[in-house]
Design a protein around this motif. Structure first.
Motif, mmCIF file in Angstrom:
data_model
loop_
_atom_site.group_PDB
_atom_site.id
_atom_site.type_symbol
_atom_site.label_atom_id
_atom_site.label_comp_id
_atom_site.label_asym_id
_atom_site.label_seq_id
_atom_site.Cartn_x
_atom_site.Cartn_y
_atom_site.Cartn_z
ATOM 1 N N ILE A 3 -5.735 22.691 -21.296
ATOM 2 C CA ILE A 3 -6.857 23.151 -22.107
ATOM 3 C C ILE A 3 -6.698 24.629 -22.454
ATOM 4 O O ILE A 3 -6.934 25.042 -23.599
ATOM 5 N N LYS A 4 -6.294 25.422 -21.490
ATOM 6 C CA LYS A 4 -6.215 26.869 -21.683
ATOM 7 C C LYS A 4 -5.013 27.301 -22.522
ATOM 8 O O LYS A 4 -5.132 28.188 -23.377
ATOM 9 N N GLU A 5 -3.867 26.661 -22.309
ATOM 10 C CA GLU A 5 -2.614 27.170 -22.871
ATOM 11 C C GLU A 5 -2.076 26.386 -24.067
ATOM 12 O O GLU A 5 -1.324 26.939 -24.874
ATOM 13 N N ILE A 6 -2.433 25.107 -24.182
ATOM 14 C CA ILE A 6 -1.767 24.239 -25.152
ATOM 15 C C ILE A 6 -2.713 23.646 -26.190
ATOM 16 O O ILE A 6 -2.376 23.572 -27.383
ATOM 17 N N ALA A 7 -3.890 23.225 -25.773
ATOM 18 C CA ALA A 7 -4.754 22.410 -26.640
ATOM 19 C C ALA A 7 -5.129 23.097 -27.946
ATOM 20 O O ALA A 7 -5.326 22.438 -28.968
ATOM 21 N N ARG A 8 -5.245 24.425 -27.970
ATOM 22 C CA ARG A 8 -5.710 25.148 -29.160
ATOM 23 C C ARG A 8 -4.574 25.497 -30.131
ATOM 24 O O ARG A 8 -4.833 26.051 -31.204
ATOM 25 N N ALA A 9 -3.339 25.192 -29.774
ATOM 26 C CA ALA A 9 -2.199 25.531 -30.635
ATOM 27 C C ALA A 9 -2.139 24.581 -31.831
ATOM 28 O O ALA A 9 -2.064 23.366 -31.672
ATOM 29 N N GLY B 51 -3.447 14.967 -21.501
ATOM 30 C CA GLY B 51 -3.789 16.196 -20.800
ATOM 31 C C GLY B 51 -4.966 16.026 -19.860
ATOM 32 O O GLY B 51 -5.034 16.667 -18.808
ATOM 33 N N TYR B 52 -5.905 15.155 -20.219
ATOM 34 C CA TYR B 52 -7.077 14.877 -19.378
ATOM 35 C C TYR B 52 -6.796 13.795 -18.333
ATOM 36 O O TYR B 52 -7.678 13.468 -17.536
#
Length: 294
Positions: free
Chosen positions: A177-183, A82-83
């Motif tokens: 970061i906004k939509e996927i990383a925290r799932a 992602g980065y």
């Protein structure tokens, strides 16, 4: 556009999902064209993150060889992918990546602490030239040529809390970061009890997974997103596809995908040189795909 690595060494300690013991994770810079390399400090061995080194995909993506392995690599690789980081050394003192909170956000924070450094060689990407699909019954994963790479994922569970969910994610660092990383990862209580009876998932808790019984979510705080389940499946796919060895630029579509199907897709892509092109990010490609890495 140049290849990247991290700017400095960083480390953390977290609990392993299966053994339930503390694991030290160290991330270090690597030179250009080195790729993503996993090292087992306790065994003195290393192996590159690439499809030929995948040895198991049943409950997580596992890479290694006859001398050792590293399990549950997909969330960390999702953050690295992602980065847009091309070269990095990942050192562990155990056979799994720590689970952290069950998502990739802790790894994103670690990468933010490390920073990004540009190297002196052009960035390589994999451009999809032909559609490739892998099926297992009604389940499938597919990659198609695209100038606006995205992940279109549908899951379907016969469970009142999940049901059928679909999410379409346009692939950029900021949206990852906004939509996927925290799932977070999720699991069913009945399955957890079976695994723990086999001395597996000993580190699983409400702090690192969304737990579901027959009718409800057990975590007191509930979900981070209404459709957190399908978003987490996208996180897994972003991580699994990073094993291609360079950023994969194409449209990924899945129905009830899995680590196994993702691995088979990478092998299917690589099985025919007409399916893809390894290209360097020249001025034309930067204009076309540059926002993916912004």
């Amino acid at each position: 556009m140049k290849q990247t690595t991290i700017a400095k060494r960083v480390e953390t300690v977290g609990i392993g999902l299966h053994k339930g013991e503390p694991i030290k994770l160290v991330l270090e810079p690597l030179d250009a064209d080195m790729g993503i390399v996993f090292c087992r400090s306790d065994l003195g061995i290393s192996f590159k993150a690439e499809p030929k080194n995948v040895i198991n995909t049943q409950m997580a993506t596992v890479i290694g060889n006859q001398n050792g392995f590293v399990s549950t690599i997909e969330h960390l690789l999702g953050a690295i992918n992602g980065y847009g980081i091309d070269n990095i050394r990942i050192t562990l003192d155990a056979n799994e990546v720590p689970v952290m909170d069950g998502s990739a956000i802790s790894f994103c924070m670690l990468l933010d602490e490390a920073g990004v450094r540009h190297l002196d060689k052009p960035k390589k990407v994999i451009l999809i030239r032909k559609e490739v699909q892998v099926n297992m019954g009604e389940k499938f994963v597919r990659i198609s040529p695209s100038t606006t790479p995205k992940f279109d994922y549908t899951i379907k569970f016969a469970h009142p809390v999940i049901g059928e969910q679909r999410y379409v994610f346009e692939y950029t660092k900021s949206s990852f970061i906004k939509e996927i990383a925290r799932a977070r990862t999720f699991g069913f209580l009945k399955d957890l009890q079976k695994l723990q009876a086999q001395n597996l998932a000993l580190g699983a808790s409400l702090d690192n997974a969304v737990a579901i019984d027959d009718t409800r979510i057990l975590n007191p705080e509930g979900l981070r997103f209404e459709n957190e389940f399908v978003r987490h499946k996208i996180l897994d796919a972003v991580g699994d596809l990073s094993l291609m060895g360079a950023s994969l630029l194409g449209d990924y579509t899945a129905f009830a995908g899995s680590h196994e199907l993702n691995h088979k897709l990478t092998l299917a892509i690589l099985s025919d040189a007409k399916n893809y092109e390894v290209a360097t990010m020249n001025a034309d490609l930067v204009r076309e795909f540059g926002k993916v890495f912004a």
